[in-house]
Write an enzyme that holds these catalytic residues in place. Sequence first.
Site, PDB file in Angstrom:
ATOM      1  CG  ASP A  63      54.211   2.384 -60.339  1.00 28.57           C
ATOM      2  OD1 ASP A  63      55.338   2.043 -60.008  1.00 28.57           O
ATOM      3  OD2 ASP A  63      53.463   3.142 -59.698  1.00 28.57           O
TER       4      ASP A  63
HETATM    5  N1  URA Z   1      55.942   7.103 -58.290  1.00 29.10           N
HETATM    6  C1  URA Z   1      55.014   6.130 -58.392  1.00 29.10           C
HETATM    7  O1  URA Z   1      54.252   5.890 -57.465  1.00 29.10           O
HETATM    8  N2  URA Z   1      54.961   5.434 -59.535  1.00 29.10           N
HETATM    9  C2  URA Z   1      55.746   5.662 -60.591  1.00 29.10           C
HETATM   10  O2  URA Z   1      55.631   4.996 -61.612  1.00 29.10           O
HETATM   11  C3  URA Z   1      56.714   6.682 -60.485  1.00 29.10           C
HETATM   12  C4  URA Z   1      56.789   7.389 -59.314  1.00 29.10           C
END
Ligand code: URA
Length: 234
Positions: free
Chosen positions: A104
């Site tokens: 993310d």
């Molecule tokens: N889980 C999440 O919530 N975000 C990420 O970037 C990777 C795994």
Amino acid sequence: MRRLDQLLSSLGYCSRREARDWVADGRITVRGEPADDIGQKVLPADVRIDGEPPDHPDGLLLLLHKPVGLVCSHEAREGPSVYDLLPERWRHRNPAVTSIGRLDKETSGLLLLTDQTALVHRLTSPRHKVPKVYRATVDRDLPPTLVPLFASGTLQLDGEDQPCAPAELKLLSAREAELTLTEGRYHQVRRMFAAAGPSLASTVLTLHRTQFGDLALGDLPAGQWRELPTDYFG
Ligand code: URA
């Protein structure tokens, strides 16, 4: 052997149409002789471009320390991206350099980038079950009962048919934990902490990936990458 114009465009130097000008301008040699035919079949090792050997003709595999604030997307409208960190030429390679899975925008940590399409498919396939290790801090104290819940293989995420595969949670301090996942569902870590039930649920405040398989970030600074052999995963 590859066509000269195809080699130049796939490595991000120029388009196949522009390759004609590069050859006409004498910028390309093959085995020490100026190239005169963009269609000639060449071995990358025999080619020099402005006197230099071709840039990573056998592909790229990079281990990047993704900083917070960048997206893993090629769409300019989604804002600053991890690809902006790379040299300009690598951003024009074809196949494109792309991330193996995504983090993310607000997640930092270990992200693999490659132009090896088959490797992306292999390592992101649910069948492959590569363990990925995350450090999370949350907004409330973590109850020890989360450990067996995450390990149970019964945790159901909102809007999904299948429960999460068993995941290993280690409590590091009251509001910090390390979580090892073998799958990679959308926003999985944040959604797992949120899905733990009314009295156990918490919001992830910071999230950082420290490991992917047997690869670790170590002390690589945020925004930097190191190269891995393209056959690292066999
Ligand atoms: N889980 C999440 O919530 N975000 C990420 O970037 C990777 C795994």
